[in-house]
Design an enzyme around this catalytic site. Structure first.
Site, PDB file in Angstrom:
ATOM      1  CB  ALA A 283      10.947   7.581 -29.676  1.00 24.70           C
TER       2      ALA A 283
ATOM      3  CD  GLU B 124      13.548  10.029 -31.248  1.00 24.67           C
ATOM      4  OE1 GLU B 124      14.142  11.011 -30.759  1.00 24.67           O
ATOM      5  OE2 GLU B 124      12.346  10.049 -31.543  1.00 24.67           O
TER       6      GLU B 124
ATOM      7  CG  HIS C 173      15.861  14.728 -32.637  1.00 24.82           C
ATOM      8  ND1 HIS C 173      15.452  15.874 -33.264  1.00 24.82           N
ATOM      9  CD2 HIS C 173      14.737  13.976 -32.480  1.00 24.82           C
ATOM     10  CE1 HIS C 173      14.136  15.804 -33.478  1.00 24.82           C
ATOM     11  NE2 HIS C 173      13.688  14.669 -33.016  1.00 24.82           N
TER      12      HIS C 173
ATOM     13  CD  GLU D 253      10.928  16.709 -34.254  1.00 26.71           C
ATOM     14  OE1 GLU D 253      11.098  15.491 -34.475  1.00 26.71           O
ATOM     15  OE2 GLU D 253      11.057  17.213 -33.127  1.00 26.71           O
TER      16      GLU D 253
HETATM   17  O1  X8Z Z   1       7.143  12.464 -31.666  1.00 22.11           O
HETATM   18  C1  X8Z Z   1       7.790  12.075 -32.626  1.00 22.11           C
HETATM   19  C2  X8Z Z   1       9.206  11.565 -32.440  1.00 22.11           C
HETATM   20  C3  X8Z Z   1       9.915  12.252 -31.341  1.00 22.11           C
HETATM   21  S1  X8Z Z   1      10.284  13.912 -31.682  1.00 22.11           S
HETATM   22  C4  X8Z Z   1       9.181  10.094 -32.153  1.00 22.11           C
HETATM   23  N1  X8Z Z   1       7.221  12.031 -33.855  1.00 22.11           N
HETATM   24  C5  X8Z Z   1       5.845  12.428 -34.082  1.00 22.11           C
HETATM   25  C6  X8Z Z   1       4.879  11.464 -33.428  1.00 22.11           C
HETATM   26  O2  X8Z Z   1       5.283  10.367 -33.020  1.00 22.11           O
HETATM   27  O3  X8Z Z   1       3.694  11.788 -33.341  1.00 22.11           O
HETATM   28  C7  X8Z Z   1       7.879  11.633 -35.094  1.00 22.11           C
HETATM   29  C8  X8Z Z   1       6.849  11.757 -36.164  1.00 22.11           C
HETATM   30  C9  X8Z Z   1       5.661  12.433 -35.570  1.00 22.11           C
HETATM   31 ZN    ZN Z   2      11.690  14.076 -33.156  1.00 21.92          ZN
END
Ligand code: X8Z
Ligand code: ZN
Length: 616
Positions: free
Chosen positions: A356, A386, A389, A413
């Site tokens: 995502a 999302e 953001h 985040e």
């Molecule tokens: O990568 C993400 C988001 C996009 S910035 C979906 N996250 C990390 C992951 O999935 O490892 C959100 C929480 C941690």
């Molecule tokens: Zn994110």
């Protein structure tokens, strides 16, 4: 997204490859300064340089964003080549700008220009060496690593192949340790061939960092927090030290329950937990095993995944509902183009990067998400993440280009997650998903579910970059990549691999942010900050607590305050932004501890009653 800097938005190739400083336009300024090596540059020259660099970057970022968007939505050899070519051009110029910025370091400037100059110098995430051949090599490696992850599949013995969202669904739902083990191990086949590419990527980016005057890439990454790099590392140790006892109580309880479910042969009563039993491909958040560990009398009796299904929510309706939360706070609705240009479902006929992401294509209004949405409560939360953001991006769009970013990357985040903390039973009732709000005796169940996601995440959020920083600094050698990875997984998370691993494996590469070159400490910070924001916004909304029952839905005063911080973008040091919402200037884990305080008491009691032996 913007290819510049550590934007949360998409972080794939371009951000990774470059810092996105602009191309040719800065040239004049560069020539000026370059021809002027014997005399001190003047403030006027520095300002001219900054101005030109900034406007070129802004122009160039749009082309870069488009190339990157297309690549992530249609992964082919051709789109990879085009994205790499744009990345290469971008990086070459970015590096030139960063080098140039360093030349003005001793010039006395006003705070705004000083901040911009520093950003030009430090915001690269994957700086290439000055040598054009090496720059091209790095751009290609970065594109290839991204593509390898995006195209990753595991094929079962019967020939059926599955992509990550399908494999993740098995990890979330299955209770068959053998199947879980196969899927866990199978997904990690995709990252074995990444190892030599990653190793070379590190070499090149370290060389690029040294060219810019940083000891290695770890120092560069840690230079983006308005404090000295080593002080930042200490801040992290402090924050982790504060939440560690809470994590240990949770770990202890969960291990005890899993031991009851699977038996001593699969989960021992002491020692690290096998990583395939925690409901998630990376054991990073454990909410999916809530049913296995739920309290007997404190279960709230509802499950958001089921509620969504009962009310016929499809992917778009889930996004609409999430948008509705933001508009209830006073934010404008998303533009029409968001709905026509975003990707909500996994295409059947092509490879895409399903991880995502939120994008800002034109640094103004062309905001989008790209996500292979699954119709689950977990993904409902990710949608809020999302959109956080996107609403941030739109709030700071009037800032100068270099300040079109969050206060620090943890802020970006944290925003959507802060909103998602307000998805309480009271809120679910308001929007017609839940009929009755469970009474307070069910709070332990709700808190436990939340802790499985948020508290379990903390050591994972921290360890990824503890590993990478050591890799960048040379403390971890390529010959021990995997060994060191599992040592840190055990040290921080208290987990172990379900099957033997060795250096023919490259398990870090099976996590998106490693091939994607996305710094990860931001998520650790976000998991602290979101509780600070939630508490502060609940206070503004006049909610009398408890804080886990608070929802700021519909509260314009809270929305206004939040918007004030978002609008600032990166124009001020992050403590200034934090102060706007919370009145405090420090990242502080106390809000996490307060939120989970009743659960901590309950966990410790359970662990004592069941004679659980804690630690690993
Ligand atoms: O990568 C993400 C988001 C996009 S910035 C979906 N996250 C990390 C992951 O999935 O490892 C959100 C929480 C941690
Ligand atoms: Zn994110």
């Amino acid at each position: 997204m913007k290819a510049f800097s550590q934007k949360p938005a998409r972080l794939s190739l371009l951000i990774a490859v470059s810092i996105g400083l602009s191309a040719c336009g800065g040239q004049k300024a560069q020539e000026n300064a370059a021809t002027n090596t014997n005399t001190e540059p003047t403030p006027a020259q520095a300002k001219e340089f900054i101005h030109k660099a900034e406007s070129k970057l802004a122009d160039m970022s749009i082309e870069a964003n488009r190339a990157e968007w297309i690549y992530s939505n249609f992964i082919t050899e051709d789109t990879a080549a085009l994205a790499a070519a744009v990345g290469e051009k971008y990086t070459a110029n970015s590096v030139k700008f960063a080098t140039e910025a360093a030349r003005f370091a001793s010039v006395k400037l006003d705070p705004v220009n000083e901040r911009k100059l520093n950003m030009l110098r430090t915001s690269l995430v994957l700086p290439a060496p000055l040598d054009p051949k090496k720059n091209a090599e790095l751009a290609n490696i970065s594109a290839e690593l991204n593509g390898m992850y995006g195209k990753g599949k595991y094929c079962f013995k019967d020939g059926k192949c599955m992509t990550l969202p399908e494999l993740s669904a098995i990890m979330a739902e299955s209770h068959d340790p053998k199947l879980l083990e196969e899927v866990w191990e199978g997904w990690r086949e995709i990252s074995k061939p990444m190892r030599p590419l990653f190793e070379r990527e590190v070499q090149l980016a370290n060389e690029g960092s040294r060219d810019l005057g940083f000891k290695d890439l770890s120092v560069l990454w840690r230079s983006q927090y308005d404090m000295k790099p080593d002080d930042f590392s200490q801040e992290l140790d402090r924050l982790w030290g504060d939440v560690k006892p809470l994590y240990e109580s949770l770990h202890c309880y969960v291990r005890g329950e899993l031991n009851k479910e699977y038996g001593d042969d699969v989960v021992s009563k002491s020692g690290p937990i096998p990583a395939h039993l925690l409901g998630n491909m990376w054991a990073q958040s454990w909410g999916n095993i809530y049913d296995d560990v739920a309290p007997e009398n404190g279960d709230p009796g509802y499950d958001v995944t089921k509620l969504l299904a009962m009310h016929d929510y499809d992917e778009k309706k889930m996004v609409k509902q999430a948008e509705g939360f933001f508009t209830s706070l006073g934010f404008d609705a998303l533009p029409e183009t968001f709905w026509t240009r975003s990707l909500f479902t996994q295409p059947k006929d092509r490879d895409v990067v399903c991880h995502a992401s939120a994008w800002d294509l034109d640094n103004k209004d062309d905001i989008r998400i790209k996500m292979c949405i699954q119709k689950t409560g977990e993904e409902f939360t990710v949608i809020h993440h999302e959109l956080g953001h996107n609403f941030y991006q739109r709030a700071y769009k009037e800032q100068p280009f270099l300040f079109q970013n969050s206060a620090n990357d943890g802020f970006h985040e944290a925003i959507g997650d802060t909103i998602a903390l307000s998805i309480t039973p009271k809120y679910l009732k308001k929007i017609g998903l839940l009929e009755q709000v469970p009474d307070q005796s069910k709070d332990i169940g709700l808190l436990l579910k939340q802790a499985l996601d948020k508290v379990a995440f903390l050591p994972f959020g921290l360890m990824i970059d503890q590993w990478r920083w050591k890799v960048f600094s040379g403390q971890i050698k390529p010959s021990e990549y995997n060994k060191a990875w599992w040592e840190l997984r055990e040290k921080y998370q208290g987990i172990r691999p379900p099957v033997a691993r060795d250096e023919s494996d490259f398990d870090p590469g099976a996590k998106y942010h490693v091939p994607g070159n996305v710094p990860y400490t931001r998520y650790f910070l976000a998991h602290i900050l979101q509780f600070q924001f939630h508490k502060a916004l609940c206070d503004i909304a006049g909610d009398k607590g408890p804080v886990n029952r608070c929802s700021i839905y519909g509260n314009k005063a809270a929305g206004e305050k939040l918007n004030k911080m978002l609008e600032m973008g990166a124009s001020k040091p992050w403590p200034d932004a934090l102060e706007v919402v919370t009145g405090k200037r420090d990242m502080d884990a106390q809000a996490v501890l307060d939120y989970f305080a009743p659960l901590k008491v309950w966990l410790d009691k359970q662990n004592k009653m069941q004679n659980n032996q804690c630690g690993w």
